[in-house]
Design an enzyme around this catalytic site. Structure first.
Site, PDB file in Angstrom:
ATOM      1  N   HIS A  68       0.826  -1.211   0.000  1.00 23.23           N
ATOM      2  CA  HIS A  68       0.000   0.000   0.000  1.00 23.23           C
ATOM      3  C   HIS A  68       0.862   1.263   0.000  1.00 23.23           C
ATOM      4  CE1 HIS A  68       0.375  -0.046   4.529  1.00 23.23           C
ATOM      5  NE2 HIS A  68       0.515   1.226   4.286  1.00 23.23           N
ATOM      6  N   ASP A 112      -0.029  -7.619   1.608  1.00 18.80           N
ATOM      7  CA  ASP A 112       0.402  -6.223   1.582  1.00 18.80           C
ATOM      8  C   ASP A 112       1.924  -6.133   1.681  1.00 18.80           C
ATOM      9  OD1 ASP A 112       0.389  -3.473   1.679  1.00 18.80           O
ATOM     10  OD2 ASP A 112      -0.192  -3.356   3.792  1.00 18.80           O
ATOM     11  N   SER A 211       3.961   2.822   8.109  1.00 12.58           N
ATOM     12  CA  SER A 211       3.660   1.711   7.219  1.00 12.58           C
ATOM     13  C   SER A 211       4.900   1.266   6.457  1.00 12.58           C
ATOM     14  CB  SER A 211       2.598   2.109   6.202  1.00 12.58           C
ATOM     15  OG  SER A 211       1.353   2.228   6.799  1.00 12.58           O
ATOM     16  N   GLY A 212       4.994  -0.034   6.247  1.00 11.69           N
ATOM     17  CA  GLY A 212       6.097  -0.573   5.471  1.00 11.69           C
ATOM     18  C   GLY A 212       7.356  -0.842   6.267  1.00 11.69           C
TER      19      GLY A 212
END
Length: 255
Positions: A68, A112, A211-212
């Site tokens: 994402h 994801d 995120s990530g």
């Protein structure tokens, strides 16, 4: 988390993908400068907007992050502690190829995970280095204490990201903590590909902008910040399930 880590964390909102989306470490502290040489800062341009994500260096020319966190253009900075300063340790590298998992679902955030092939190899040194990945299907038991770091938001409700890398210790929870959670957001939780992380009784968590980034257990990157509501637990990609895909993708793209 479905609203989590990029800059904003909204599972499908995507300007700042959900914790997957944007944000910063909640309840943590500033990391010792360059103590996490595998951390990658991702500056993402998408449809005229900008946001950030985290990532992890897994080889000289590959960074692993959340799917994402994709965009029209991604610039990776390695060896960075303070993103607002020009540190001698920093290496800024453009991305040649963005390879999200072919079965990534932006609605459920299943699979994801994404590999970024760098346009040039990183120079490994005391500020920039890779992190180990788990064995295929390796399990992390509930109760294990791990850590997560990022430049995301430090307070819920705030869109201000952290200039300096922050970190927090979080505990791996039983899958039932997410599967049987009354919060409706968890209805998409899939224990075969996701990890439930963060004690609901604490305020320690990753958040928008994180995120990530990697969930590190011991010296291994066992998870990737994916999504979640404003309070723990957060949901992380279970990296061990994707080792065959990671290895095959990197082999295919190696010169």
């Amino acid at each position: 988390m479905v609203t989590m880590l990029i800059l904003i964390l909204l599972p499908v909102a995507f300007l700042l993908p959900p914790r997957a989306g944007a944000g910063e470490i909640i309840g943590g502290k500033e990391a010792k400068p360059h103590s996490r040489p595998y951390m990658a800062h991702l500056a993402i341009q998408h449809r005229g907007d900008s946001y950030i994500c985290g990532g992890l260096l897994v080889s000289e020319n590959f960074v692993l992050t959340a799917a994402h966190c994709n965009g029209d253009k991604i610039t990776v900075t390695l060896g960075v502690h303070n993103i607002r300063e020009r540190e001698e340790s920093q290496q800024k590298i453009s991305v040649r190829h963005r390879i999200p998992h072919r079965q990534y679902n932006e609605t459920t955030l299943y699979n994801d995970i994404m590999l970024l092939e760098l346009a040039e190899k990183a120079t490994l040194n005391r500020w920039v280095d890779t992190i180990a990945l788990p064995r295929t299907n390796e399990r992390v038991e509930a109760g294990a204490m791990c850590s997560v770091a990022g430049w995301g938001c430090t307070r819920r409700g705030s869109k201000s990201i952290s200039a300096k890398l922050r970190e927090v210790d979080v505990v791996v929870m039983p899958d039932d903590t997410c599967l049987k959670n009354p919060n409706v957001q968890y209805h998409i939780y899939n224990s075969s590909i996701m990890m439930c992380v963060g004690d609901p009784k604490t305020s320690k968590d990753s958040w928008e902008g994180d995120s990530g980034g990697p969930l590190v257990c011991g010296e291994t990157a066992q998870g990737i910040v994916s999504w979640g509501p404003p309070t723990p637990p957060g949901v992380y990609v279970k990296v061990s399930i994707f080792i065959p895909w990671i290895q095959a993708t990197m082999r295919r793209l190696q010169p």
